[in-house]
Design a protein around this motif. Structure first.
Motif, PDB file in Angstrom:
ATOM      1  N   LEU B 274     -10.926  -4.961 -34.749  1.00  0.00           N
ATOM      2  CA  LEU B 274     -12.218  -5.584 -34.420  1.00  0.00           C
ATOM      3  C   LEU B 274     -13.307  -5.346 -35.475  1.00  0.00           C
ATOM      4  CD1 LEU B 274     -12.356  -5.307 -30.539  1.00  0.00           C
ATOM      5  CD2 LEU B 274     -12.479  -7.420 -31.885  1.00  0.00           C
ATOM      6  N   PRO B 275     -13.441  -4.139 -36.027  1.00  0.00           N
ATOM      7  CA  PRO B 275     -14.519  -3.963 -37.017  1.00  0.00           C
ATOM      8  C   PRO B 275     -14.424  -4.946 -38.188  1.00  0.00           C
ATOM      9  CG  PRO B 275     -13.660  -1.832 -36.343  1.00  0.00           C
ATOM     10  CD  PRO B 275     -12.760  -2.868 -35.728  1.00  0.00           C
ATOM     11  N   TYR B 276     -13.205  -5.189 -38.643  1.00  0.00           N
ATOM     12  CA  TYR B 276     -13.043  -6.160 -39.732  1.00  0.00           C
ATOM     13  C   TYR B 276     -13.428  -7.560 -39.258  1.00  0.00           C
ATOM     14  CZ  TYR B 276     -10.497  -9.628 -42.476  1.00  0.00           C
ATOM     15  OH  TYR B 276     -10.158 -10.747 -43.181  1.00  0.00           O
ATOM     16  N   ALA B 277     -13.003  -7.907 -38.046  1.00  0.00           N
ATOM     17  CA  ALA B 277     -13.331  -9.240 -37.511  1.00  0.00           C
ATOM     18  C   ALA B 277     -14.847  -9.415 -37.443  1.00  0.00           C
ATOM     19  CB  ALA B 277     -12.706  -9.425 -36.135  1.00  0.00           C
ATOM     20  N   ARG B 317     -10.858 -14.894 -29.465  1.00  0.00           N
ATOM     21  CA  ARG B 317     -11.787 -15.306 -28.411  1.00  0.00           C
ATOM     22  C   ARG B 317     -12.994 -14.374 -28.379  1.00  0.00           C
ATOM     23  NH1 ARG B 317     -13.426 -19.546 -27.232  1.00  0.00           N
ATOM     24  NH2 ARG B 317     -11.575 -20.518 -26.363  1.00  0.00           N
ATOM     25  N   LEU B 318     -12.757 -13.074 -28.543  1.00  0.00           N
ATOM     26  CA  LEU B 318     -13.863 -12.118 -28.469  1.00  0.00           C
ATOM     27  C   LEU B 318     -14.804 -12.243 -29.664  1.00  0.00           C
ATOM     28  CD1 LEU B 318     -12.080  -8.865 -27.236  1.00  0.00           C
ATOM     29  CD2 LEU B 318     -13.806 -10.186 -25.990  1.00  0.00           C
ATOM     30  N   ALA B 319     -14.225 -12.406 -30.861  1.00  0.00           N
ATOM     31  CA  ALA B 319     -15.059 -12.408 -32.070  1.00  0.00           C
ATOM     32  C   ALA B 319     -15.466 -13.819 -32.474  1.00  0.00           C
ATOM     33  CB  ALA B 319     -14.305 -11.727 -33.216  1.00  0.00           C
ATOM     34  N   GLY B 320     -14.751 -14.812 -31.969  1.00  0.00           N
ATOM     35  CA  GLY B 320     -15.052 -16.205 -32.308  1.00  0.00           C
ATOM     36  C   GLY B 320     -14.110 -16.722 -33.380  1.00  0.00           C
ATOM     37  N   ALA B 321     -13.728 -17.990 -33.282  1.00  0.00           N
ATOM     38  CA  ALA B 321     -12.864 -18.626 -34.281  1.00  0.00           C
ATOM     39  C   ALA B 321     -12.994 -20.135 -34.123  1.00  0.00           C
ATOM     40  CB  ALA B 321     -11.410 -18.207 -34.095  1.00  0.00           C
ATOM     41  N   LEU B 370     -18.837   0.031 -33.041  1.00  0.00           N
ATOM     42  CA  LEU B 370     -18.347  -1.181 -33.702  1.00  0.00           C
ATOM     43  C   LEU B 370     -19.206  -1.630 -34.891  1.00  0.00           C
ATOM     44  CD1 LEU B 370     -16.142  -3.285 -33.699  1.00  0.00           C
ATOM     45  CD2 LEU B 370     -17.242  -4.413 -31.770  1.00  0.00           C
ATOM     46  N   PRO B 371     -20.535  -1.777 -34.709  1.00  0.00           N
ATOM     47  CA  PRO B 371     -21.323  -2.213 -35.863  1.00  0.00           C
ATOM     48  C   PRO B 371     -21.293  -1.214 -37.021  1.00  0.00           C
ATOM     49  CG  PRO B 371     -22.726  -1.867 -33.920  1.00  0.00           C
ATOM     50  CD  PRO B 371     -21.330  -1.659 -33.475  1.00  0.00           C
ATOM     51  N   GLU B 372     -21.186   0.073 -36.674  1.00  0.00           N
ATOM     52  CA  GLU B 372     -21.126   1.084 -37.750  1.00  0.00           C
ATOM     53  C   GLU B 372     -19.843   0.946 -38.558  1.00  0.00           C
ATOM     54  OE1 GLU B 372     -21.625   5.111 -36.213  1.00  0.00           O
ATOM     55  OE2 GLU B 372     -23.213   4.286 -34.893  1.00  0.00           O
ATOM     56  N   LEU B 373     -18.749   0.756 -37.833  1.00  0.00           N
ATOM     57  CA  LEU B 373     -17.466   0.620 -38.534  1.00  0.00           C
ATOM     58  C   LEU B 373     -17.448  -0.668 -39.355  1.00  0.00           C
ATOM     59  CD1 LEU B 373     -15.153   1.821 -35.633  1.00  0.00           C
ATOM     60  CD2 LEU B 373     -15.600   3.026 -37.793  1.00  0.00           C
ATOM     61  N   ALA B 374     -18.038  -1.730 -38.804  1.00  0.00           N
ATOM     62  CA  ALA B 374     -18.103  -2.991 -39.543  1.00  0.00           C
ATOM     63  C   ALA B 374     -18.940  -2.799 -40.805  1.00  0.00           C
ATOM     64  CB  ALA B 374     -18.697  -4.087 -38.661  1.00  0.00           C
ATOM     65  N   ARG B 375     -20.022  -2.081 -40.654  1.00  0.00           N
ATOM     66  CA  ARG B 375     -20.899  -1.859 -41.809  1.00  0.00           C
ATOM     67  C   ARG B 375     -20.152  -1.091 -42.904  1.00  0.00           C
ATOM     68  NH1 ARG B 375     -26.907  -1.577 -43.369  1.00  0.00           N
ATOM     69  NH2 ARG B 375     -26.720  -0.218 -45.176  1.00  0.00           N
ATOM     70  N   GLU B 376     -19.340  -0.145 -42.483  1.00  0.00           N
ATOM     71  CA  GLU B 376     -18.616   0.626 -43.492  1.00  0.00           C
ATOM     72  C   GLU B 376     -17.697  -0.289 -44.317  1.00  0.00           C
ATOM     73  OE1 GLU B 376     -16.599   4.238 -42.206  1.00  0.00           O
ATOM     74  OE2 GLU B 376     -15.159   4.035 -43.869  1.00  0.00           O
ATOM     75  N   ILE B 377     -17.035  -1.225 -43.658  1.00  0.00           N
ATOM     76  CA  ILE B 377     -16.153  -2.143 -44.402  1.00  0.00           C
ATOM     77  C   ILE B 377     -16.984  -2.979 -45.374  1.00  0.00           C
ATOM     78  CG2 ILE B 377     -14.446  -3.985 -44.203  1.00  0.00           C
ATOM     79  CD1 ILE B 377     -13.840  -3.025 -41.376  1.00  0.00           C
ATOM     80  N   LYS B 378     -18.138  -3.446 -44.908  1.00  0.00           N
ATOM     81  CA  LYS B 378     -19.003  -4.256 -45.782  1.00  0.00           C
ATOM     82  C   LYS B 378     -19.436  -3.442 -47.007  1.00  0.00           C
ATOM     83  CE  LYS B 378     -21.185  -6.437 -41.758  1.00  0.00           C
ATOM     84  NZ  LYS B 378     -22.437  -6.509 -41.013  1.00  0.00           N
TER      85      LYS B 378
END
Ligand code: B12
Lengths: 117, 727
Positions: B274-277, B317-321, B370-378
């Motif tokens: 999910l964090p990547y998504a 479905r959760l993240a959108g596509a 979740l947003p923290e993990l996503a930020r780390e990937i960014k």
């Protein structure tokens, strides 16, 4: 260049990023992306390839095989930089031929000496 | 060309008149949303318009045979090596809800410096040629009419002939294409300068033709073993192709990012994926998401693959596509088979209908980790891009092996794919444009003395004037569709049938065998068993140890080298039902009584109620006087009651079949009725999940009914039977 090998030093490397807002971070991401592609785009704008030129001739009504032979001939004569389509069009106009007739003439091995002037 | 649902597609019609066939539209088509869409008993929140013709999901029978369609486009990849076989599979896929049909190119086509013509056979895909594209497009156009929804056709604009492919695709009405020069560089060993210069031209042509582009970033996580570690690089690859496409003139809405949730269970999949998504969708707002199911870890277990793919679709479905692309559950073990392609398509369709409206109740928690993990990937991706620039740009970074390294950036393992900027196929073919360079055609990228529309001077380029397109038929007198179709068409005309999984007449079948022994012994035994079944070249395609000593289960494929001549088949005769009103008009005035029960020690009552109950469309509505005795009733009691009420009809339900108890019950009913002298008067009918008409008759009854029976089937039968007996 030697291949890279390095431990995960993310925490130290990210020092300059950690205080950016999300919006600033996103702007930086896209700025970097655009800077990376900028020289690649510039090269594409000012260069061409046999495939690009064949695709031009395809659009002018030649088959894949005809386009290949025409482009190979132009490449061998160092003329590709003029643009294959333009070479054929100029020849056609000079002799009041259709584009297709001009191309077929070249494919018969004639009028090559007139190209590129 | 018009298809009719009860007839197989005639490939002769497809191939006929191709030289003049023109696609009816260009560009991509999204599904038409249907907000608050009422279908049967439900109101859907993520639905699109219904189809005219389709095969509904299996459980639809319980909900009025509805077949609602989700809002995402559903992709199916099809590639048997022969487009004529693929066309038939495409039709089946379209009936199961796929509207994005992707054909994979034959191995090696990327390295051919030019176009291929005709219809030679391919390996692992088909040679993409004008004739093949046109034939497929023509067939798809007919399928669109049949299912009532536009179908997107898709292939690949890569390799050494990218710009020509793009022109071909635009001319022939191909609606979507993979285009990403990084793919050429990293996985095909094509020279990087050549790849990028070609790509700009190809992208310009695609942009003007409205062709949806899908990038190639997902290949990095298909390559990496610890795929979740390459997520920062995936963002970088998406960004490079996207920025380059924008510079070539492509609109954001025609750029789709190919994204695959990187892991599979037993990994804690959703938490890792999910964090990547989220990071991807944050950074690429305004672009399209082409969500692909994971293929990296699929080996041979189709159930395992399906579960992973359901979870992938949940993430969509959760993240959108925008597009849900499917992977066949047999991806890991063979070139996908017809029915597995359909199974994969249904995994997406079934999951997405099941998840309809989910995000109105369940949302990603954007206040937690979740947003923290996503930020780390960014941030990791940004650091990688900074280093690329520090190294001297993209080419230098590829040369240094910066890409597809298995380390979690900035960690590096030194195992990336390094390429020489001066090497690779097509090296040295990039030429500088002269100052007065010209290309007198539309959709050309870069410096040019001509502009779009100048082609009018010579009658228009092929993008403006399709009459300019030159159609080439076949070049190889032996390797072409006409030759290949001789046997299949002949067999078809003669009514000959063979089993098939991939291509006409391949004879392939698959059997599942459980063998109660340790794995080695069990496997050898299983192969032997398959040989006893007369399967040629049996091969184990899946094995699972259920217990190291108690046994293993095998799926074995092999060729069943027999054919069936349909002329010698005896088909069950279909009886036309008597119209409801006529049944009632005959039954009601006669005051006919029937006794009914589920017999033996069987407590299942649902099926019988369907048959009897007036509210369920049962036989009571025809005026039949039914005495339902209930469940676990003995045959003796049923016949007692028949005598007491003067019934003419006995309706017996028998669901449980262990030890053939259903057959025993049926026989007992026939025998006891005869013994008591009731047989002449009584019409004896049985029903149940495993009951068939033949079986019931064999057991001495008058008729038997199985799954899906309706009251009118029984009513119609009873009227005819009673009339036959002279009432
Ligand atoms: C609902 C159900 C139950 C309910 C029953 C509730 C009730 N009041 O009926 C409950 C939970 C109580 C139950 C219990 C059991 N069940 Co149960 N049950 C089911 C289930 C999930 C659905 C059956 C159903 O209602 N289908 C819907 C109806 C409409 O379909 P149908 O029965 O096939 O009827 C149609 C036709 O067959 C035909 N028909 C049927 N009867 C008649 C009669 C006539 C005259 C005619 C013309 C036509 C006709 O027309 C009907 C309409 O189209 C099935 C599994 C499944 N998904 O199919 C298992 C299933 C039927 N059950 C099964 C079993 C084994 C049992 C138990 C024996 C388990 C146990 N050991 O405890 C017990 C029953 C105990 C007992 N003594 O009988 C097995 C039967 C296996 C077999 N072939 O032998 C099944 C298939 C599950 C399985 N795979 O194990 N069950």
């Amino acid at each position: 260049m030697p291949s890279l090998d390095r431990p995960d030093d993310f925490q130290t490397r990210r020092a300059h990023l950690k205080d950016l807002s999300d919006d600033e971070l996103h702007a930086r991401f896209w700025d970097l992306a655009n800077r990376i592609v900028q020289p690649l785009v510039a090269e594409a704008r000012t260069h061409t390839t046999p495939a690009v030129e064949r695709s031009v001739l395809l659009r002018m009504g030649f088959t894949g095989a005809e386009a290949r032979d025409l482009v190979n001939g132009m490449q061998a004569r160092g003329l590709l930089g003029c643009g294959a389509g333009k070479l054929v069009l100029v020849l056609a106009n000079a002799h009041h031929l259709t584009v297709r007739e001009a191309g077929l003439t070249l494919l018969e091995g004639r009028m090559w000496e007139e190209l590129g002037v | 060309m018009k298809l009719s649902p009860d007839k197989r597609i005639d490939l002769r019609d497809v191939l006929d008149g191709l030289e003049d066939y023109r696609p009816r539209r260009k560009g991509w088509h999204w599904r038409t949303p249907a907000p608050d869409h009422k279908v049967g008993p439900f109101t859907y929140r993520n639905a699109s318009e219904d189809l005219k013709n389709s095969v509904a999901l299996p459980a639809a029978h319980a909900f009025g045979a509805i077949d609602p369609q989700c809002d995402f486009v559903i992709t199916t990849e099809i590639a048997s090596g022969r487009f004529e076989d693929d066309i038939r599979r495409m039709r089946m896929a379209a009936w199961h809800g796929a509207d994005h049909l992707m054909v994979i190119r034959t191995t090696g086509q990327s390295h051919i410096d030019g176009l291929i013509e005709g219809t030679p056979e391919g390996i692992g895909g088909i040679p993409v040629t004008r004739k093949q594209l046109r034939a497929t497009r023509k067939a798809l156009d007919a399928m669109e009419d049949e299912v009532g929804r536009p179908i997107n056709f898709h292939s690949y604009v890569s390799g050494l002939a990218g710009p020509e492919m793009a022109v071909l695709f635009s001319e022939e009405g191909v609606n979507g294409a993979h285009q990403d020069p990084q793919y050429n560089v990293l996985y095909r060993g094509i020279n990087m300068h050549r790849s990028f210069v070609d790509a700009a031209e190809a992208k310009k042509v695609m942009a003007d033709g409205g062709i949806l582009q899908i990038d190639g970033a997902h290949n990095a996580n298909a390559t990496a073993k610890e795929a979740w570690k390459v997520t920062p690089e995936l963002l970088v690859q998406h960004a490079i192709n996207t920025a380059y496409s924008r510079a070539a003139g492509m609109a954001a809405e025609n750029i789709a990012l190919s994204t695959v949730p990187p892991t599979a269970p037993p990994a804690p999949k959703l938490r890792l994926d999910l964090p990547y998504a989220v990071a991807l969708r944050d950074l690429f707002k305004g672009y399209r998401m082409r969500a692909q199911q994971n293929t990296r870890y699929v080996e041979s277990d189709t159930t395992e693959a399906t579960v992973t793919h359901v979870l992938d679709t949940l993430i969509s479905r959760l993240a959108g596509a925008d597009i849900q692309s499917t992977i066949t559950p047999d991806e890991g073990r063979n070139i996908p088979w017809h029915y597995n392609t359909i199974a994969g398509t249904n995994t997406a369709r079934q999951t997405l209908m099941g998840l309809d409206g989910l995000t109105d109740q369940v949302k990603l928690d954007m206040d937690g980790e979740l947003p923290e993990l996503a930020r780390e990937i960014k941030e990791r991706a940004i650091l990688m891009m900074e280093e690329i620039l520090d190294m001297g740009g993209y080419y230098a970074a590829v040369e240094a092996g910066q890409f597809v390294d298995s380390g979690h950036y900035p960690e590096r393992h030194g195992d990336g794919i390094a390429r020489d900027p001066a090497g690779g196929s097509g090296a040295g073919t990039v030429v500088k444009r002269a100052p007065r360079y010209g290309a007198p055609v539309c959709s050309h990228f870069g410096d040019n003395v001509f502009k779009d529309g100048d082609c009018k001077a010579y009658g228009g380029c092929s993008l403006c004037n399709p009459d300019k397109i030159r159609y080439v038929d076949e070049l190889d007198p032996l390797d072409n569709v006409g030759e290949r179709l001789k046997v299949p068409l002949d067999e078809r005309d003669r009514g000959i049938l063979r089993p098939e999984v991939e291509r006409h007449g391949d004879g392939m079948v698959c059997v599942t065998l459980f063998v109660p022994a340790p794995p080695d012994v069990a496997e050898a035994a299983a192969i032997d068993m398959a040989l006893h079944m007369n399967l040629k070249n049996p091969e184990v395609i899946s094995k699972r140890v259920l217990h190291p000593a108690e046994g293993s289960v095998f799926e074995i494929k092999g060729v069943l080298d027999v054919y069936i001549d349909t002329a010698f088949l005896t088909l069950p005769t279909k009886v036309d039902l008597i119209p409801d009103a006529d049944i009632e008009a005959w039954v009601r005035p006669r005051h006919i009584h029937a006794v009914a029960a589920t017999v033996g020690e069987d407590e299942h009552s649902v099926g019988l109620r369907e048959i009897l109950n007036i509210k369920h469309g049962g036989v009571e509505r025809f005026g039949l006087k039914c005495h339902d005795l209930g469940t676990s009733i003995s045959v003796t009691r049923l016949l007692d009651e028949a005598e007491r009420t003067g019934a003419r009809v006995v309706l017996m339900s028998t669901i449980v079949t262990h030890a053939d108890v259903h057959k025993k019950n049926m026989r007992r009913l026939a025998d006891e009725a005869t013994a008591r002298g009731l047989r002449e008067r009584l019409v004896l009918v049985a029903g149940g999940t495993q009951v068939t008409d033949e079986m019931a008759k064999e057991c001495g009854l008058d008729a038997g009914f199985g799954r899906g029976t309706k009251g009118r089937d029984v009513g119609s039968f009873l009227v005819r039977e009673l009339q036959r007996r002279g009432n």
